[in-house]
Design a protein around this motif. Structure first.
Motif, PDB file in Angstrom:
ATOM      1  N   TYR B 527       0.842  -1.207   0.000  1.00 40.68           N
ATOM      2  CA  TYR B 527       0.000   0.000   0.000  1.00 40.68           C
ATOM      3  C   TYR B 527       0.875   1.254   0.000  1.00 40.68           C
ATOM      4  O   TYR B 527       2.013   1.217   0.442  1.00 40.68           O
ATOM      5  N   GLU B 588      -2.811  -3.217   5.547  1.00 34.53           N
ATOM      6  CA  GLU B 588      -4.187  -3.601   5.197  1.00 34.53           C
ATOM      7  C   GLU B 588      -4.889  -2.638   4.259  1.00 34.53           C
ATOM      8  O   GLU B 588      -5.865  -2.985   3.619  1.00 34.53           O
ATOM      9  N   ARG B 589      -4.441  -1.380   4.219  1.00 35.30           N
ATOM     10  CA  ARG B 589      -5.247  -0.417   3.459  1.00 35.30           C
ATOM     11  C   ARG B 589      -4.411   0.806   3.094  1.00 35.30           C
ATOM     12  O   ARG B 589      -3.283   0.951   3.566  1.00 35.30           O
ATOM     13  N   THR B 590      -4.999   1.652   2.274  1.00 39.01           N
ATOM     14  CA  THR B 590      -4.370   2.916   1.904  1.00 39.01           C
ATOM     15  C   THR B 590      -4.688   3.949   2.979  1.00 39.01           C
ATOM     16  O   THR B 590      -5.851   4.150   3.330  1.00 39.01           O
TER      17      THR B 590
END
Lengths: 271, 615
Positions: B527, B588-590
């Motif tokens: 990410y 897990e995420r941006t």
């Protein structure tokens, strides 16, 4: 005022790709067992990739779904507008599906030079036309190789001894090696080499690492050698898999991503 | 091939060992086991044995040899009956290279219905579906001895044109281009000339895809009373190509593509007729056998010395003789030479090395002692490799990072007939494009992995494929003035080299490449990351640095990936300043700017509360 607090003034070194690091290690072990290093083309003719290696004309490995074939220039022009004629020499060629094609070329060299023994490893890129996922890449490295000598001088027992040594050096002294029956067109008998590998803190397990066997008499004959006089073993296994097991790399696609974070994903120490 | 232990047990008087031990027996002496589920083993039969081992009988025979237990009965060793002959059925093979044998039988007066329990259970124990007694019987015999079989409803085949005597006619011919067939599962296939079909010859209508699947036209249903049974042998290549063209792979096509002996067809016919008349009644009216060319079985010899000189073993005469006995191979022994005449189904035993393999695997490769190869007379040649590695080491020393990229490209001189990715149909003619790409990404991720003052510089060594012929290219993203081809000028001067023509042997001859130990792989997030700088005045103490780093760790909310000290100085008044670069990234995420700003506010507040003045 010192504005250079974070560097001692020495230009930092770069980093080798993990594949290069592994090939050096493997080359060194094999060199101590008398193996040289051989190279061969990645765009290979049908003879060296299939026919000479005793892969029959109608074998499934020759199908389009397993092998990358070069486009027939008669049937098309390249997008740059070049006339297909310029690449006519490549007609019927394939991206080699194994580095055993180099083994074949080295056997032919033996026949030409009259040499009676040879030991080589051929680390190189190979190609398979299959969908990619965490454990499959359409392009990957293989270390293939051969040891050939006068009849009776290079046996299946020597293959076992060679890989016993190699895997112990690569994975550590607790490593064990076992052979299972297998089938490849270019060897008879053929075996699958399993390695018992212990990751510190985890349970050990057997892993399939390499295909091998005694060179098939047809292959020796196809090289222009006499199977009554020359005998030897050949082997080939994926290189990434060795690294994936040894270092816990989860995804084969990391190797050819061109992403420098992969080089830096390991603590590195000069030996 | 899925086998059931209970089914295998039919071949033995003595009880078989448990599934685990049977699995090990196969694994170390014959075939890998793909899956084990209770009583069922999925055996990965090797290609050279698929002619005889895609069957319970073949695998039971292997087990008998491996475990050295008596094989109670071998259906392929029992004599064939005299089949009744009549002119109620005719068979015509158009091309005997594509259909090596065709046996057809007419059975009248059967009662189609559910299978008896034992048969239903046997079929289901290997993951197949029970259909009716007649179809199950054909499947059972195939799974048992390996011969694919098919049953047609005889009443759905045409009578001969006027004046005939009620005889049905089977034809085996190439399909016509554009001809259509509806299979048993109601799929319609359009055919081409290289696909072979079975026809109702009087109507010239296709009733089955030869060696692949039956057609709807002559399907056996609950109302069927008269059958035509097929036990045939179709050419392996023809069947495989057809199955591939139709994308229709079946148990039958899998077997035929591995070329079982056409001899097997008669045993299949014998067994299926016996089973059908037993469980569905009826009477066998006739069996017709079109067998243009019976294959010859040749014997093969190997001396004991040859066995040991290939394996590097020390097996005795008695051990080798015992292997051939266990395998049930007819063997003549003259002094130390073993001459084997393989039974018809062992199509894999052709050359002496095939017999060497039998001895090696049945006695076990663990009996082959690992032996070191003596060093050869001449030292191994790795000089070219060392030459290339020496160049790499020089680049590493100068701060270059080695990358490895894809060989496929958008454009090039060589195009693939079957590219994996339609957007990358060519082979690269240079490493330049990939390297440029990699450099862009390297610049972006540099804060994550490189020292703050380290400039990303890359190189790659890889094969390129211009129309003049492939070569190994070395390419750098920066000039290395000492290197490069003499002709290089301008932009790209001193940024690439052709290692296939470079004389590297002397350069590498005495060089020992640098070796590295790597630690375990540390995963990195794919990410995007966000960087923030923070600098502060601190009191004149080393302690402060530790306090600040701890504080970052505590307040980083689990998304602070890295802290780099980028600047440190002391001003004229003796005050010390520290500047850090903080890199935020999630696995897990941006991350969003707002989120990171929030964390930074907490960090600033915490620094202030410790008495550090944020600059």
């Amino acid at each position: 005022m010192n504005r250079d607090a974070t560097s001692n003034g020495v230009n930092p070194e770069g980093r080798l790709h993990p594949i290069s690091i592994a090939v050096r290690e493997i080359a060194d072990t094999f060199s101590r067992m008398g193996f040289g290093i051989a190279y061969g083309p990645e765009l290979e003719d049908d003879w060296h990739n299939f026919t000479a290696l005793n892969v029959p004309e109608d074998h499934p490995a020759r199908d389009m779904q397993d092998t990358f074939w070069v486009r027939d220039p008669e049937r098309g022009r390249s997008p740059s507008g070049d006339s297909g004629d310029k690449i006519k020499g490549n007609q019927g060629k394939v991206l080699r599906t194994h580095a055993t094609s180099v083994t074949m070329r080295k056997l032919e060299d033996m026949a030409k030079s009259g040499a009676t023994e040879m030991r080589m490893i051929n680390p190189g890129k190979v190609f398979r036309n299959e969908a990619t996922d965490m454990t499959h890449e359409a392009q990957f490295y293989q270390v293939d190789g051969l040891a050939v000598g006068p009849t009776g001088s290079v046996t299946l027992a020597h293959l076992k001894g060679t890989f016993d040594t190699f895997y112990r050096e690569y994975f550590g002294p607790n490593t064990k090696v076992r052979f299972r029956p297998s089938f490849f067109g270019f060897t008879e008998p053929s075996v699958e080499i399993d390695v018992w590998f212990e990751v510190p803190g985890k349970e050990g397990r057997w892993l399939e690492m390499c295909g091998a066997g005694m060179l098939h008499p047809n292959v020796i004959r196809n090289a222009g050698l006499d199977p009554e006089k020359a005998q030897g073993f050949a082997f080939g296994g994926g290189l990434e898999r060795l690294l994936m097991v040894k270092y816990g790399i989860p995804d084969i696609r990391l190797f050819y991503s061109g992403d420098i974070r992969f080089n830096y994903a390991f603590e590195e120490k000069k030996v | 091939m899925k086998v059931s232990l209970k089914w295998l047990q039919n071949y033995f008087e003595k009880p078989l060992p448990n599934a685990e031990m049977v699995s090990d027996a196969y694994t170390f002496h014959a075939f890998e086991i793909d899956e084990m589920q209770g009583d069922m083993l999925d055996v990965k039969v090797l290609p050279n044995r698929a002619a005889d081992c895609l069957s319970h009988r073949g695998l039971a025979k292997e087990l008998a040899a491996i475990l050295n237990i008596p094989f109670a009965k071998d259906p392929l060793a029992e004599a064939l009956p005299d089949f009744p002959n009549s002119n109620k059925l005719s068979v015509e093979i158009e091309d005997s290279r594509k259909c090596l044998r065709y046996m057809g039988a007419v059975v009248r007066g059967v009662k189609v219905g559910p299978s008896p329990v034992w048969l239903k259970e046997a079929i289901e124990s290997v993951g197949q579906r029970s259909i009716n007694n007649v179809v199950d019987a054909t499947n059972y015999v195939m799974l048992n001895i390996g011969q694919p079989l098919h049953a047609f409803d005889a009443s759905k085949l045409s009578n001969p044109p006027a004046g005939g005597d009620g005889a049905v006619a089977i034809g085996i011919r190439n399909a016509k281009r554009g001809e259509k067939i509806t299979t048993l599962s109601n799929e319609v296939y359009e055919l081409s000339e290289n696909i072979v079909v079975i026809t109702d010859a009087h109507a010239d209508a296709p009733i089955a895809l030869a060696g692949i699947k039956g057609g709807k036209l002559a399907e056996v249903t609950m109302d069927t009373t008269d059958l035509v049974i097929e036990s045939a042998n179709f050419d392996g290549t023809t069947t495989r190509r057809a199955a591939q063209a139709l994308k229709l792979f079946t148990d039958a096509s899998l077997r035929f593509q591995n070329r079982p002996s056409p001899e097997l067809a008669a045993y299949g016919m014998r067994d299926v007729l016996a089973l059908i008349t037993l469980i569905a009644g009826g009477e066998v009216e006739c069996v017709v056998d079109e067998y243009p060319a019976r294959p010859q079985v040749a014997s093969v010899s190997v001396p004991l010395a040859r066995i040991n000189s290939v394996l590097g073993s020390d097996f005795s005469h008695a051990q080798a003789a015992d292997v051939f006995r266990r395998l049930g191979l007819e063997t003549r022994i003259e002094r130390d030479v073993f001459t084997v005449t393989p039974s018809f189904e062992r199509t894999d035993l052709i050359i002496p090395e095939d017999l060497v393999e039998e001895v090696g695997r049945i006695l076990g490769y663990d009996q082959v002692p690992p032996t070191a190869l003596p060093m050869p007379a001449t030292a191994p040649d790795q000089s070219r490799f060392h030459g290339i590695e020496r160049m790499k080491d020089q680049l590493i020393e100068q701060g270059f990072i080695e990358v490895s990229t894809q060989s496929f490209a958008k454009k090039g001189d060589i195009l693939l007939a079957n590219p994996l990715d339609k957007n990358m149909p060519a082979l690269r003619i240079t490493l330049e494009d990939n390297l440029k790409d990699a450099l862009t990404r390297a610049k972006y991720v540099a804060p994550l992995v490189l020292a703050p003052n380290q400039k990303p510089k890359l190189f790659e060594v890889g094969t390129v494929f211009p129309k003049e012929g492939e070569f190994i290219e070395l390419r750098m993203t920066e000039r290395v003035p000492e290197w490069g081809l003499p002709a290089q000028t301008g932009e790209s001067a001193n940024t690439f080299d052709n290692l296939s023509i470079a004389k590297l042997e002397d350069y590498g001859k005495d060089y020992v490449p640098v070796r590295y130990d790597l630690g375990v792989y540390q995963p990195f997030s794919l990410y995007p990351f966000i960087t923030r700088d923070v600098s502060m005045w601190i009191s004149n103490s080393d302690e402060a640095r530790g306090v600040v780093l701890r504080l970052f760790a505590e307040r980083g909310s689990g998304i602070l990936r890295q802290v780099q000290l980028v600047d440190q100085f002391t001003n004229k008044e003796g005050r010390q300043s520290l500047a850090f670069r903080l890199i935020f990234q999630s696995f897990e995420r941006t991350l969003t700017d707002e989120e990171v700003n929030g964390v930074m506010e907490h960090i600033h507040a915490a620094l202030a509360s410790k008495g550090y003045e944020v600059r």
